[in-house]
Design a protein around this motif. Structure first.
Motif, mmCIF file in Angstrom:
data_model
loop_
_atom_site.group_PDB
_atom_site.id
_atom_site.type_symbol
_atom_site.label_atom_id
_atom_site.label_comp_id
_atom_site.label_asym_id
_atom_site.label_seq_id
_atom_site.Cartn_x
_atom_site.Cartn_y
_atom_site.Cartn_z
ATOM 1 N N GLN A 67 -42.741 -1.883 42.607
ATOM 2 C CA GLN A 67 -43.190 -3.434 41.491
ATOM 3 C C GLN A 67 -42.323 -4.581 41.536
ATOM 4 O OE1 GLN A 67 -43.144 -0.476 40.089
ATOM 5 N NE2 GLN A 67 -45.830 0.630 40.227
ATOM 6 N N ASP A 68 -41.177 -4.238 41.022
ATOM 7 C CA ASP A 68 -39.733 -4.733 41.302
ATOM 8 C C ASP A 68 -39.491 -5.757 42.773
ATOM 9 O OD1 ASP A 68 -39.756 -5.403 38.392
ATOM 10 O OD2 ASP A 68 -38.122 -3.690 38.038
ATOM 11 N N LEU B 236 -52.695 -1.820 46.123
ATOM 12 C CA LEU B 236 -51.199 -2.508 46.114
ATOM 13 C C LEU B 236 -51.454 -2.632 44.388
ATOM 14 C CD1 LEU B 236 -48.535 -3.650 46.828
ATOM 15 C CD2 LEU B 236 -50.109 -5.592 48.234
ATOM 16 N N ALA B 237 -52.745 -3.620 44.644
ATOM 17 C CA ALA B 237 -52.914 -4.227 42.683
ATOM 18 C C ALA B 237 -52.817 -2.858 41.998
ATOM 19 C CB ALA B 237 -54.397 -4.574 43.171
ATOM 20 N N ARG B 238 -53.727 -1.599 42.365
ATOM 21 C CA ARG B 238 -53.082 -1.060 40.796
ATOM 22 C C ARG B 238 -52.140 -0.646 40.631
ATOM 23 N NH1 ARG B 238 -55.621 3.604 43.212
ATOM 24 N NH2 ARG B 238 -56.365 3.181 44.848
ATOM 25 N N ALA B 239 -50.938 -0.580 41.782
ATOM 26 C CA ALA B 239 -49.383 0.255 42.269
ATOM 27 C C ALA B 239 -48.961 -1.350 41.033
ATOM 28 C CB ALA B 239 -49.273 0.358 43.447
ATOM 29 N N MET B 240 -49.211 -2.242 41.662
ATOM 30 C CA MET B 240 -48.955 -3.763 40.941
ATOM 31 C C MET B 240 -48.793 -3.785 39.481
ATOM 32 S SD MET B 240 -46.555 -4.985 42.990
ATOM 33 C CE MET B 240 -45.834 -6.078 42.530
ATOM 34 N N SER B 241 -49.770 -3.083 39.154
ATOM 35 C CA SER B 241 -50.480 -3.094 37.539
ATOM 36 C C SER B 241 -49.766 -1.497 36.726
ATOM 37 C CB SER B 241 -52.122 -2.409 37.440
ATOM 38 O OG SER B 241 -52.792 -3.797 38.207
ATOM 39 N N ASN B 242 -48.938 -0.416 37.095
ATOM 40 C CA ASN B 242 -48.150 0.238 36.945
ATOM 41 C C ASN B 242 -49.022 1.603 36.797
ATOM 42 O OD1 ASN B 242 -45.598 -0.562 37.011
ATOM 43 N ND2 ASN B 242 -45.790 -1.815 35.168
ATOM 44 N N GLU B 243 -50.149 1.169 37.704
ATOM 45 C CA GLU B 243 -50.927 2.960 38.379
ATOM 46 C C GLU B 243 -50.683 4.003 38.558
ATOM 47 O OE1 GLU B 243 -55.477 1.863 38.875
ATOM 48 O OE2 GLU B 243 -55.266 0.410 37.466
ATOM 49 N N VAL B 244 -51.239 5.205 38.486
ATOM 50 C CA VAL B 244 -50.099 6.171 39.162
ATOM 51 C C VAL B 244 -50.856 6.332 40.390
ATOM 52 C CG1 VAL B 244 -49.854 8.856 39.537
ATOM 53 C CG2 VAL B 244 -49.741 7.453 37.410
ATOM 54 N N ILE B 245 -50.496 6.249 41.799
ATOM 55 C CA ILE B 245 -51.477 6.397 42.849
ATOM 56 C C ILE B 245 -51.533 7.930 43.629
ATOM 57 C CG2 ILE B 245 -51.300 5.015 45.530
ATOM 58 C CD1 ILE B 245 -51.340 3.123 42.616
ATOM 59 N N ALA B 246 -52.496 7.876 43.387
ATOM 60 C CA ALA B 246 -52.989 9.248 44.158
ATOM 61 C C ALA B 246 -52.413 9.835 45.643
ATOM 62 C CB ALA B 246 -54.996 9.933 44.608
ATOM 63 N N LYS B 247 -52.037 10.632 45.499
ATOM 64 C CA LYS B 247 -50.660 11.162 46.991
ATOM 65 C C LYS B 247 -51.674 10.744 48.603
ATOM 66 C CE LYS B 247 -49.139 14.756 50.101
ATOM 67 N NZ LYS B 247 -49.807 16.474 49.449
ATOM 68 N N GLU B 248 -53.523 10.871 48.138
ATOM 69 C CA GLU B 248 -53.866 9.997 50.238
ATOM 70 C C GLU B 248 -53.925 8.756 49.562
ATOM 71 O OE1 GLU B 248 -57.429 11.776 46.783
ATOM 72 O OE2 GLU B 248 -55.205 12.053 47.289
#
Length: 466
Positions: free
Chosen positions: A197-198, A257-269
């Motif tokens: 994110q940073d 990308l939006a979920r990652a920037m919100s610090n959500e855990v991203i599924a492997k797929e």
């Protein structure tokens, strides 16, 4: 009768090999198209304080060997005095029978310090004095070593957010060696790693493009590609530790990308989809610019969690991965090729079981427009030793076109590592010499000269057109 240790015919087992090396290979300049030399040290023309700093500083090959010899960390990355660190290395290096470190270390002493003294506990203080008496000479500075090694081009490894100030300074002062950046955007697609994110926020700031979706991310990366190109960059590099490929729409990639920037855990797929999307965009951009894309495949990094937490990456805790690669690598290359936007590509494997995989894979996408467009890269990291390089050269010769090979690179953080080009050239000439001696290739000196000089220098000069 035993041969003399590391004499002028070291590794050259036949008269043909000796002629090939001494007359054709040895004098060729060097294009070091992938390394990790710090550009600031080149810009400042760093003068090293002693042999320990230049020989052991930052060299995780040596650190791993010292650890395996029972040397504690304070003699490598700790606060022990430099001379004590040097003594420890000299004490244990004689254990390295068969290890390329033993050869590299003595080559470095012979070529740069003019001594054939064997490294041992008994000679440590003698070598300390011999080397340190010369360490302040101009030819042993960062730039001096490059010129002395007949280097023409060096490509450092640089992040897209770098301002390339050091490269600008080097270019402005007229240094005879071209020092060019390499675009290494791993942090922009490693969505599953800490700090992502940073990093995206920093990329947005540097590029001047607000990143609110996947299209914005690709625009920001393209802007940085333009910036790097303006400073002479013609090469990218990517650490593909585990092969990946999974298709996704732009809408889906923006959501990830939006979920990652919100610090959500991203599924492997979804991680795989995101990485694929970024890499496909970059591959197409490289092709449009005529760049070469390097893929370093198969490292299993930072295995020792305790030491990684203490010391960080690139300190000697990595090994070879055993993941399957062929299907996903083929889908990635084929997708780019389907758009007629597959760039010149160099693929390196860290696991030798993949030698034949990559040696045959490159043949699927040669297009006849560029000699050796697809390259099976030289033995890398754990494979840049005698057996690893011989096996890579043999696989390429049997399944591809060795005469079109662009040769060796250091992949190193040390200014003494140019001796690895000599090591490679001796192994290359010995292998080809063996084939000639066995009647497997004619003793056609004009053609042999063309092949050897091409692999050592000419093919890379043509391929990259720096």
């Amino acid at each position: 009768m035993a041969k003399t240790f590391m004499d002028e015919n070291f590794l050259l087992e036949s008269a043909t090999a000796q002629k090939l090396y001494h007359e054709y290979a040895a004098g060729q300049p060097i294009i070091d198209y992938h390394c990790h030399l710090p550009p600031e040290q080149i810009a400042q023309n760093k003068q090293f304080r002693n042999i320990t700093e230049i020989w052991l500083g930052g060299d995780h090959y040596k650190w791993r060997f010292m650890r395996s010899s029972g040397v504690t960390e304070d003699f490598m990355t700790g606060n022990q005095p430099d001379q004590e660190k040097f003594r420890k290395f000299c004490q244990v290096l004689p254990l390295g029978v068969g290890n390329p470190l033993y050869h590299w270390s003595h080559l470095e002493l012979q070529r740069y310090f003019g001594t054939k003294t064997l490294v041992s506990a008994a000679t440590a203080d003698e070598l300390w004095e011999t080397c340190n008496a010369q360490i302040g000479k101009p030819e042993l500075s960062a730039r001096g070593l490059m010129v002395r090694s007949n280097v023409k081009v060096v490509c450092t490894t640089d992040d897209p957010v770098d301002d390339l100030a050091q490269h600008k300074a080097i270019a402005a002062d007229g240094f005879a060696v071209k020092v060019l950046p390499t675009f290494r955007p791993d942090k922009a697609f490693n969505i599953d790693r800490a700090g992502f994110q940073d990093y995206i926020r920093k990329l947005a700031t540097v590029s001047g493009i607000a990143i609110n979706g996947f299209a914005d991310l690709t625009k920001a990366l393209s802007a940085r590609l333009d910036y790097f190109a303006a400073h002479g960059c013609k090469v990218s590099d990517h650490a593909i530790d585990l092969a990946f490929f999974a298709s996704a729409s732009e809408t889906e990639l923006s959501s990830i990308l939006a979920r990652a920037m919100s610090n959500e855990v991203i599924a492997k797929e979804d991680v795989e989809k995101f990485k694929t999307g970024v890499m496909l965009h970059l591959g197409r951009e490289y092709a449009k610019r005529g760049w070469a894309m390097q893929l370093h495949i198969g490292a299993q990094r930072n295995n020792n969690t305790r030491m990684f937490n203490k010391m960080g990456p690139d300190t000697g805790w990595d090994s070879i991965a055993d993941d399957l690669i062929s299907a996903k690598i083929a889908r990635f290359l084929d997708t780019l090729d389907g758009d007629d936007l597959l760039p010149k590509t160099i693929m390196y494997n860290l696991n030798p079981i993949h030698n034949e995989v990559l040696a045959t894979m490159i043949g699927n996408y040669q297009d006849g427009k560029v000699m050796g467009k697809m390259q099976f890269g030289s033995g890398w990291w754990f494979l840049d030793q005698k057996d690893g390089m011989t096996r890579q050269l043999t696989a390429l010769s049997q399944l591809g076109n060795l005469g079109a090979f662009i040769g060796m690179l250091t992949d190193s953080r040390s200014f003494l590592s140019y001796t690895r080009h000599e090591y490679f050239r001796r192994i290359l000439c010995n292998l080809i010499g063996c084939w000639v001696e066995n009647g497997e290739y004619p003793q056609d000196w004009a053609q042999l000269k063309k092949i050897v000089e091409g692999i050592c220098y000419g093919n890379a000069e043509r391929y990259f057109a720096f």
